[in-house]
Design an enzyme around this catalytic site. Structure first.
Site, PDB file in Angstrom:
ATOM      1  N   SER A   1      34.594 -52.639 -44.463  1.00 21.04           N
ATOM      2  CA  SER A   1      34.072 -52.379 -45.811  1.00 21.04           C
ATOM      3  C   SER A   1      34.588 -53.266 -46.937  1.00 21.04           C
ATOM      4  O   SER A   1      34.097 -53.157 -48.053  1.00 21.04           O
ATOM      5  CB  SER A   1      34.302 -50.923 -46.189  1.00 21.04           C
ATOM      6  OG  SER A   1      33.315 -50.126 -45.596  1.00 21.04           O
TER       7      SER A   1
ATOM      8  N   SER B   1      31.224 -50.569 -47.361  1.00 21.64           N
ATOM      9  CA  SER B   1      31.018 -49.561 -48.377  1.00 21.64           C
ATOM     10  C   SER B   1      31.565 -49.966 -49.753  1.00 21.64           C
ATOM     11  O   SER B   1      31.214 -49.344 -50.749  1.00 21.64           O
ATOM     12  CB  SER B   1      31.690 -48.244 -47.957  1.00 21.64           C
ATOM     13  OG  SER B   1      33.092 -48.438 -47.795  1.00 21.64           O
TER      14      SER B   1
ATOM     15  N   LYS C   1      37.545 -49.605 -56.475  1.00 22.94           N
ATOM     16  CA  LYS C   1      36.614 -48.770 -55.701  1.00 22.94           C
ATOM     17  C   LYS C   1      36.873 -47.297 -55.993  1.00 22.94           C
ATOM     18  O   LYS C   1      38.031 -46.876 -56.085  1.00 22.94           O
ATOM     19  CB  LYS C   1      36.811 -49.064 -54.213  1.00 22.94           C
ATOM     20  CG  LYS C   1      35.837 -48.346 -53.294  1.00 22.94           C
ATOM     21  CD  LYS C   1      36.136 -48.672 -51.831  1.00 22.94           C
ATOM     22  CE  LYS C   1      35.049 -48.168 -50.900  1.00 22.94           C
ATOM     23  NZ  LYS C   1      35.301 -48.575 -49.497  1.00 22.94           N
TER      24      LYS C   1
HETATM   25  N1  GLN Z   1      30.311 -49.398 -42.145  1.00 22.12           N
HETATM   26  C1  GLN Z   1      31.386 -48.803 -41.402  1.00 22.12           C
HETATM   27  C2  GLN Z   1      31.197 -47.302 -41.439  1.00 22.12           C
HETATM   28  O1  GLN Z   1      30.193 -46.887 -41.908  1.00 22.12           O
HETATM   29  C3  GLN Z   1      32.707 -49.190 -42.001  1.00 22.12           C
HETATM   30  C4  GLN Z   1      32.995 -48.489 -43.270  1.00 22.12           C
HETATM   31  C5  GLN Z   1      34.325 -48.833 -43.867  1.00 22.12           C
HETATM   32  O2  GLN Z   1      34.983 -49.796 -43.489  1.00 22.12           O
HETATM   33  N2  GLN Z   1      34.747 -47.992 -44.762  1.00 22.12           N
HETATM   34  O3  GLN Z   1      32.004 -46.542 -41.015  1.00 22.12           O
END
Ligand code: GLN
Length: 489
Positions: free
Chosen positions: A178, A154, A79
């Protein structure tokens, strides 16, 4: 390449018998990326020359007899929030578009020491804020199962790359879901380790009391191998815990008889797609058939997880992102004075969702509101953790859906932040509690989109969670299905 979806153990066997070299394997994956990634767009950066050099090194190491690492010569994706020396690390943001880190994250050093081949960096929502990878400043990634749908987020690029056979495994980061959420939406396995299990040194910070790096893979065994390599104490990350790392693959016995599986009633209700609920209920039946004991449990503060997360995570993000001011690194748009430099750099460098979080967080932390919002959220967070502790005192693991719905259409939720936030409804609480969890494929909806089963466990008990996930996986055939891509033939 019929090897595209092969599990790591099979690839290692071929490498060991010299039926395949790491260079050939890496070239085949690079060819597949070339053939498929124009459409899927999982990668932000591919580093073909460096990947082949790493593969040559792996082949030399094998030739010298030093070949016991299960990752020797295995091509992986990372990532774009995890620093790899000399390779751009954009975090999906204009702010870091031209940032090339002068060092590698601890997890990358560990993967390289294990002989893994790093292929490149995968797309992410900007600074990991999002649930669809559409908040990337560069482009959206598409779900390999249906190119009109999101891969989740994400870590959507990592999940899509693994699902499409464009990497043999990947790293993502999970702050509120994420890793698990995109794994569920792309039909792969994703592990959110306990807070403190994996070093975050070299992971760009989003919300420091929540962030964890975790692996994505096509099987539970592969994920267990990856976790074993990246886990462990790191003196450079004071939040990483000095506790032994078990040999995870050795816990994958297929045996779960007598283990107690809690089913939290709050995870089955309004807002859940009926096919998701049906698949998860059937999976619970499968676990019962394997001899696990199923018990109903309650996590009464589940409703509070979303508001608590959206106070704590933006508050921490607003502090962490203060460092992007146009002076030290990243984008710099100089103005006539310091204030104008800040304004221009941050105004143009950050996208809308990141700005929204910074404003929410700054507000929640400001004088007069701190007690009412941030401090209170911290107290409710303790209640959420207590719910889990009570349930997990009676049960070995808890099971629930990973996501309320399967992958949604590109563009469907971009203009509605609350709808987007709800995509993580079932993953946020576990993150707030700091515990570990895995998402494992458990079926498909009527459109052929993958469904994920979430298995949650006690702090630092990844071994039991993986054992349960593996037993389930071995009793079913979901993990043997692959997306309908033209390069599959
Ligand atoms: N979707 C959640 C957010 O927007 C979690 C994101 C994540 O785990 N990085 O914060």
């Amino acid at each position: 390449m019929d090897l595209a979806y092969a599990p790591l153990a099979r690839v290692q066997t071929l490498l060991r018998r010299r039926e395949l070299s790491a260079v050939e394997l890496t070239q085949a994956v690079l060819d597949r990326i070339l053939a498929l990634d124009n459409e899927i767009k999982a990668y932000l950066t591919v580093a073909p020359e460096w990947a082949l050099e790493q593969a040559e090194e792996a082949d030399r190491r094998r030739a010298s007899g030093n070949d016991s690492s299960p990752l020797l010569g295995i091509p992986l994706a990372i990532k774009d929030l995890i620093c790899v020396e000399g390779v751009p690390n954009t975090c999906g943001s204009r702010m870091l578009e031209n940032y090339i880190p002068p060092f590698s994250a601890t997890v990358i050093e560990k993967l390289r020491a294990a002989g893994a081949v790093i292929l490149g960096k995968t797309n992410t929502d900007e600074f990991a804020m999002g649930s669809s990878t559409e908040n990337s400043a560069f482009f959206a990634t598409r779900n390999p199962w249906d190119l009109n749908r999101v891969p989740g987020g994400s870590s959507g690029g990592s999940a899509a790359a693994v699902a499409a056979g464009m990497a043999f495994g990947a790293l993502g980061s999970d702050t509120g879901g994420s890793v698990r959420q995109p794994a569920a939406m792309c039909g792969v396995v994703g592990v959110k380790p306990s807070y403190g299990r994996v070093s975050r040194w070299g992971l760009v910070a989003f919300a420091s009391s929540l962030d964890q790096i975790g692996p994505l893979a096509r099987t539970v065994t592969d994920a267990a191998i990856l976790l074993g390599v990246i886990a462990g104490h790191d003196p450079r990350d004071s939040t990483s815990v000095d506790t032994p790392v078990p040999d995870y693959p050795s816990f994958l016995t297929g045996e779960v008889r007598g283990l107690r599986v809690g089913v939290p009633q709050e995870y089955f209700g309004e807002g859940i797609q009926p096919e998701v609920e049906a698949a998860v209920r059937e999976a619970i039946g499968t676990l019962a058939g394997l001899g696990a004991e199923i018990v109903e449990v309650s996590l009464p503060h589940t409703d509070a997880a979303l508001p608590v997360y959206y106070l704590i995570a933006p508050s921490e993000a607003s502090a962490n992102l203060a460092r992007y001011e146009g002076l030290r690194y990243g984008l710099s748009l100089e103005g006539p004075d310091l204030w104008q430099t800040y304004r221009r750099t941050r105004g143009q460098g950050f996208g809308a969702e990141v700005k929204r979080r910074i404003m929410l967080g700054t507000y929640a932390l400001s004088a007069g509101y701190y007690d009412a919002y941030y401090l209170k959220a911290g107290k409710v967070r303790t209640l959420i953790r207590r719910d889990f502790d009570q349930a997990l005192a009676r049960c070995d693991v808890l099971v629930a859906p990973t996501t309320p719905t399967t992958a949604f259409r590109l563009g469907e939720k971009v203009d509605d932040p609350l709808q987007m936030y709800l995509a993580d409804l079932f993953t946020l609480a576990l993150s707030l509690a700091g515990l570990c969890g895995v998402s494992v494929p458990c079926g498909f909806d009527q459109n052929g989109l993958p469904i994920g089963l979430q298995i949650m466990g006690r702090a630092f008990d990844e071994a039991t969670v993986l054992r349960m996930a593996h037993a389930y996986e071995q009793a079913t055939e979901w993990h043997l299905q692959h997306p309908p891509l033209r390069a599959n033939g």
